[in-house]
Scaffold this active site. Structure first.
Site, PDB file in Angstrom:
ATOM      1  N   ASP A 138     -12.875  -2.680   4.402  1.00  0.00           N
ATOM      2  CA  ASP A 138     -14.082  -2.077   3.714  1.00  0.00           C
ATOM      3  C   ASP A 138     -14.979  -3.036   4.126  1.00  0.00           C
ATOM      4  OD1 ASP A 138     -13.122  -0.018   2.999  1.00  0.00           O
ATOM      5  OD2 ASP A 138     -14.369  -0.347   1.271  1.00  0.00           O
ATOM      6  N   TYR A 147       0.951  -1.362  -0.016  1.00  0.00           N
ATOM      7  CA  TYR A 147       0.245   0.343   0.042  1.00  0.00           C
ATOM      8  C   TYR A 147       0.786   1.025  -0.097  1.00  0.00           C
ATOM      9  CZ  TYR A 147      -4.215   2.390   0.937  1.00  0.00           C
ATOM     10  OH  TYR A 147      -5.425   3.576   0.275  1.00  0.00           O
ATOM     11  N   LYS A 197       0.022 -14.002   5.109  1.00  0.00           N
ATOM     12  CA  LYS A 197       0.158 -14.514   3.300  1.00  0.00           C
ATOM     13  C   LYS A 197       1.462 -15.770   3.598  1.00  0.00           C
ATOM     14  CE  LYS A 197      -2.659 -16.086   0.085  1.00  0.00           C
ATOM     15  NZ  LYS A 197      -2.945 -17.146   0.284  1.00  0.00           N
ATOM     16  N   ASP A 220      -7.041 -14.857   2.859  1.00  0.00           N
ATOM     17  CA  ASP A 220      -8.978 -15.681   1.895  1.00  0.00           C
ATOM     18  C   ASP A 220      -9.346 -16.047   3.379  1.00  0.00           C
ATOM     19  OD1 ASP A 220      -5.923 -16.635   2.224  1.00  0.00           O
ATOM     20  OD2 ASP A 220      -6.238 -17.642   0.191  1.00  0.00           O
ATOM     21  N   ASP A 260      -6.783  -2.269   4.388  1.00  0.00           N
ATOM     22  CA  ASP A 260      -7.337  -1.335   3.366  1.00  0.00           C
ATOM     23  C   ASP A 260      -8.601  -2.415   2.597  1.00  0.00           C
ATOM     24  OD1 ASP A 260      -8.153   0.841   2.254  1.00  0.00           O
ATOM     25  OD2 ASP A 260      -7.507  -0.392   0.189  1.00  0.00           O
TER      26      ASP A 260
HETATM   27 MG    MG Z   1     -10.827   1.882   1.830  1.00  0.00          MG
END
Ligand code: MG
Ligand code: NAI
Length: 335
Positions: free
Chosen positions: A232, A124, A171, A204, A228
């Site tokens: 959501d 990111y 991961k 995952d 991030d």
């Molecule tokens: Mg975001």
């Protein structure tokens, strides 16, 4: 007590939800002088850059900022101001509490979890290069220092807030060095907190399990990009981005902002939901010790949502930002 904080209204729906929040804070009888500035495209003409030093200086001086969302141009123009701000002020911890709201119907009840996201490195951070025409790479940097800081933040938060478990997303099977280092460091920190349970899960797999039963999660600790995405997903579980607040915490200053972005699809129409930014402001009040006022705001939001009469479009209603703002003010408990 008089406070002086920095205000960045942002762009898109930012100025609309910011104005709503200031009105509600005023109704709480809080004396806050806002040093208003901004960042992003709206100040490019004045400063020639999207995140000028004067903005950083203001936040450094006041220690606390309330911030609306800021649009990042896709694929051209300046890089993310939001990422830049977190890096420049070393706001290493993103703290996003996600809970079910009374009266907001979703397939899940009793969601009560916290997303703790490392805020400065990982993919990111956007360290990218074009290595040859048609070939680009991105650098995923993970450091022991940042991993240790965010792990300690998560476990301290668990201890201080009476939370029982930290689920660590990774991961490490495929990105062994980066995610592997993150997991190793978190495991070391976890050893200092024997009364908080820790579990390590592939990212995952968390996505699968959170869709099945979000109530099994308490604190979820993630590196930047995973954090991030998880923010959501978690917001979606409790009614969407219009509701979920956030804080970016550093050692010297803190910037409070909603999880959502500038929502260009509804900007300027007076119908954005101000609750996410309002609850971010409540986190700010809690952070500075104004606990009673933080609680009053949370109670007022719950009261209005539970009654269900005044809701913005994202929650299936037809109320305007102004109508919802007034309803929340009317629902504020006495001091
Ligand atoms: Mg975001
Ligand atoms: P977004 O969060 O702005 O919007 C996603 C969807 O949720 C849209 O349909 C929008 O209308 C809705 N929504 C979001 N907040 C809402 C609210 N308060 N009330 C009602 N509906 C709401 O995400 P998107 O479209 O991906 O990003 C738009 C811009 O925002 C981009 O430039 C992005 O980079 C930026 N952004 C900025 C952030 C920040 O300043 N921290 C965080 C996330 C995105």
């Amino acid at each position: 007590m008089h406070y002086r904080f920095t205000l960045l209204p942002g762009d898109g729906i930012g100025p609309e939800v910011t104005a709503a929040v200031l009105e509600i804070l005023k109704a709480c009888d809080l004396h806050i002088d806002w040093e208003e500035t901004n960042a992003g495209a709206s100040i490019m003409d004045t400063y020639g850059e999207p995140l000028p030093q004067v903005v950083l200086d203001s936040i450094k001086r006041n220690r606390i900022a309330l911030k609306g969302p800021i649009t990042t141009p896709v694929g051209k123009g300046f890089t993310s101001v939001n990422v830049g701000l977190r890096k420049a002020l070393d706001l290493y911890a993103s703290h996003r509490p996600v809970r079910s709201f009374p009266g907001v119907k979703t397939p899940w009840e009793n969601v009560d979890l916290v997303v703790v996201r490392e805020n400065t490195e990982g993919l990111y951070a956007g360290l990218e290069h074009t290595v040859a025409p048609g070939v680009a790479t991105a650098l995923m940097m993970i450091s022991r220092k940042a991993s240790e800081e965010i792990a300690r933040f998560a476990f301290e938060h668990a201890r201080n807030e009476g939370r029982r478990k930290v689920t660590v997303a990774h991961k490490a099977g495929v990105t062994r060095l980066t995610n592997g280092l993150f997991c190793d460091v978190v495991r070391e920190v976890a050893a200092d907190y024997p009364f908080v349970e820790s579990e390590f899960m592939e990212m995952d797999n968390i996505c699968l399990e959170i869709g099945r039963d979000p109530s099994r999660f308490d604190i979820i600790l993630l590196e930047n990009l995973f954090g991030d995405i998880m923010s959501d997903i978690a917001a979606g579980l409790v009614g969407g981005l219009g509701l979920v607040p956030g804080a970016n915490i550093g050692y010297k200053c803190a910037v409070f902002e909603a999880v959502h972005g500038s929502a260009p699809d509804i900007a300027g129409q007076g119908k954005a939901n101000p609750i996410a930014l309002l609850l971010s402001a409540a986190m700010m009040l809690h952070y500075i010790g104004e606990r009673r006022n933080a609680q009053r705001i949370n109670t007022a939001v719950d009261t209005v949502l539970e009654a269900g009469r005044v809701r913005t479009g994202d929650l299936g209603g037809t109320a305007s930002t102004a109508e919802l703002t007034q309803a929340i003010i009317d629902a504020l408990p006495r001091r």
